[in-house]
Design an enzyme around this catalytic site. Structure first.
Site, PDB file in Angstrom:
ATOM      1  CD1 TRP A 201      -3.281   1.503   6.351  1.00 47.47           C
ATOM      2  CD2 TRP A 201      -5.444   2.030   6.365  1.00 47.47           C
ATOM      3  NE1 TRP A 201      -3.691   1.673   5.042  1.00 47.47           N
ATOM      4  CE2 TRP A 201      -5.015   1.992   5.019  1.00 47.47           C
ATOM      5  CE3 TRP A 201      -6.781   2.332   6.619  1.00 47.47           C
ATOM      6  CZ2 TRP A 201      -5.864   2.247   3.946  1.00 47.47           C
ATOM      7  CZ3 TRP A 201      -7.625   2.584   5.543  1.00 47.47           C
ATOM      8  CH2 TRP A 201      -7.165   2.538   4.236  1.00 47.47           C
TER       9      TRP A 201
ATOM     10  CD  GLU B 273      -8.293   6.510   5.040  1.00 48.20           C
ATOM     11  OE1 GLU B 273      -8.361   6.546   6.288  1.00 48.20           O
ATOM     12  OE2 GLU B 273      -7.227   6.294   4.434  1.00 48.20           O
TER      13      GLU B 273
ATOM     14  CE1 TYR C  58      -3.696   2.494   0.479  1.00 47.73           C
ATOM     15  CE2 TYR C  58      -2.408   3.297   2.340  1.00 47.73           C
ATOM     16  CZ  TYR C  58      -3.439   3.450   1.444  1.00 47.73           C
ATOM     17  OH  TYR C  58      -4.236   4.565   1.502  1.00 47.73           O
TER      18      TYR C  58
END
Length: 192
Positions: free
Chosen positions: A61, A53, A31
């Site tokens: 995350w 998000e 990522y």
């Protein structure tokens, strides 16, 4: 009698940045290297990033990245029109899917936000067009705009979303090798 010597002060602890922690990690690494901070135009990718998000709120995350494939499957590749058409059966299906975050407010926000993106198409042609039309804004103005446009979009969600797609700076340290690649793609925050 002499006073005991004071112990030496420990050096300050410097926080690791994402650029320090992500390389080599099985989820964060890819990522960080290929997505985070790079400009995005594709509607499904923008919608996915917004929904991820939103779902990250209150969680790590890493949790979201581990569940990313399940999110992509559950939300039909983040096809805006398909998600906008979801009804009560889909909400029930999503709330029963252990592969994603089963939070009713977040599920309902995803569906409603898809519907709002359909309206944005009418006024701006696309989600990317809407973002471009409002650029440049500072973070507080972006947050206000998102809160007036979408559901479940607070300051942290908006800030991370915009940083992740190149609208706000800060995704990478200036000396991070990925930053050079990001800059070659002309992120909106660095446009002159």
């Amino acid at each position: 009698m002499a006073k005991p010597a004071k112990p030496a002060k420990a050096p300050p602890v410097t926080a690791k940045t994402y650029c320090d922690a992500a390389p080599g990690h099985p989820f964060h690494g890819p990522y960080h290297e290929t997505e985070y901070g790079f400009p995005v135009q594709d509607e499904a990718v923008l919608f996915e990033r917004l929904i991820l998000e939103i779902n990250q709120a209150g969680l790590s995350w890493l949790t979201i990245l581990k569940k990313r494939e399940a999110f992509q499957s559950a939300y039909h590749g983040f096809e805006v029109d398909r998600v906008a058409a979801y009804g009560a059966r889909d909400v029930k299906r999503l709330l029963g899917d252990a592969g994603i975050i089963r939070n009713r407010l977040k599920v309902e926000a995803a569906i409603e936000n898809a519907r709002r993106l359909q309206a944005i198409r009418q006024s701006h042609g696309s989600f990317a067009g809407w973002l471009a039309a409002h650029h440049p804004l500072d973070k507080p103005a972006w947050v206000k705009l998102f809160k007036n446009t979408f559901r479940f979009t607070g300051g942290e969600i908006v800030g991370e979303f915009l940083m992740s797609i190149g609208y706000l700076p800060g995704a990478h340290r200036p000396d991070c090798p990925v930053q050079k690649r990001v800059l070659k793609r002309h992120p909106p925050w660095n446009s002159k």
